[in-house]
Scaffold this active site. Structure first.
Site, mmCIF file in Angstrom:
data_model
loop_
_atom_site.group_PDB
_atom_site.id
_atom_site.type_symbol
_atom_site.label_atom_id
_atom_site.label_comp_id
_atom_site.label_asym_id
_atom_site.label_seq_id
_atom_site.Cartn_x
_atom_site.Cartn_y
_atom_site.Cartn_z
ATOM 1 N N GLU A 97 0.810 -1.221 0.000
ATOM 2 C CA GLU A 97 0.000 0.000 0.000
ATOM 3 C C GLU A 97 0.843 1.270 0.000
ATOM 4 O OE1 GLU A 97 -1.132 0.703 4.676
ATOM 5 O OE2 GLU A 97 -2.435 -0.597 3.495
ATOM 6 N N HIS A 98 2.136 1.150 0.236
ATOM 7 C CA HIS A 98 3.002 2.329 0.243
ATOM 8 C C HIS A 98 3.491 2.710 -1.153
ATOM 9 C CE1 HIS A 98 3.863 0.854 4.521
ATOM 10 N NE2 HIS A 98 3.004 1.843 4.581
ATOM 11 N N HIS A 99 3.746 1.698 -2.006
ATOM 12 C CA HIS A 99 4.321 1.967 -3.327
ATOM 13 C C HIS A 99 3.483 1.418 -4.479
ATOM 14 C CE1 HIS A 99 7.752 2.003 -0.474
ATOM 15 N NE2 HIS A 99 8.025 3.112 -1.134
ATOM 16 N N HIS A 157 9.085 -8.581 -1.521
ATOM 17 C CA HIS A 157 8.427 -7.296 -1.754
ATOM 18 C C HIS A 157 9.174 -6.529 -2.838
ATOM 19 C CE1 HIS A 157 5.775 -7.165 1.934
ATOM 20 N NE2 HIS A 157 6.496 -8.258 2.111
ATOM 21 N N CYS A 176 8.822 -3.577 -3.691
ATOM 22 C CA CYS A 176 9.164 -2.222 -3.248
ATOM 23 C C CYS A 176 10.555 -2.201 -2.602
ATOM 24 C CB CYS A 176 8.104 -1.669 -2.295
ATOM 25 S SG CYS A 176 7.817 -2.665 -0.824
#
Length: 192
Positions: free
Chosen positions: A83-85, A151, A153
């Site tokens: 949800e951050h990237h 991940h 990210c």
């Protein structure tokens, strides 16, 4: 609209326009190869990567069964979206539960994992949501959920820590952690 969803389904045409604008912003020209990209990407986000936001939780079927031991399902592959990237994290999940008076249809366990992973997520939260869902709907003595994921990210941007794996686990209720971990580590004799 399904009754228990978080959000209404986004308009695909609006999504296509947003993706088209993103491509323009990135100076990516629209040609024969990219002309359908906005539609493909908009549909991918709604129908695949974030479908868990727009559908009801999968129904589960339980079967009365007493005197069973632990049930373990491993190698449940999943893809979720950081949800951050808004980049994927991809991995495997293993679930052990100790039935009280009923068992769940085995095919429903991967459906639960897919439902919770198909939205913007944190792996830590995802692990907990799966465990809580199984506890709430199946009501076993206990459940142990373990997840392992790469991940993107972390692997394709920033530190670029290729091969770095994140492991999370959640234990709820009355379950022997050592036995759960041992069951998750057993390799199937059906696999090479």
């Amino acid at each position: 609209m399904p009754k228990n969803v978080l959000h209404k389904i986004p308009n695909i045409a609006e999504g296509e326009k947003i993706i088209s604008d993103l491509l323009k912003w990135l100076n990516i020209s629209i040609n024969d190869s990219t002309k359908d990209t906005p539609a493909r990407v908009a549909k991918m986000y709604v129908n695949d990567l974030m479908k868990g936001l727009y559908i009801d939780a999968p129904p589960i079927k339980t079967f009365k069964e007493k005197n069973t031991g632990y049930v373990c399902v491993t190698d449940i592959y999943f893809t979720s979206l950081c949800e951050h990237h808004l980049l994927p994290f991809i991995g495997k999940c293993g679930i052990v539960y100790f039935p009280k008076s009923s068992v769940i249809g085995i095919s429903k366990i991967p459906r639960i994992v897919d439902y919770w992973s198909s939205r913007p997520q944190l792996q830590e939260r995802l692990t907990n949501q799966i465990a809580e869902d199984i506890m709430k709907r199946l009501k076993p003595y206990g459940v142990y959920v373990a997840m392992s994921a790469e991940h993107l990210c972390s692997t394709i941007r920033g530190i670029k820590a290729r091969g770095c794996i994140t492991n999370t686990a959640q234990m709820l209720g009355d379950i022997d952690k050592g036995e759960a971990i041992e069951l998750l580590s057993v390799k199937s004799f059906l696999k090479d």
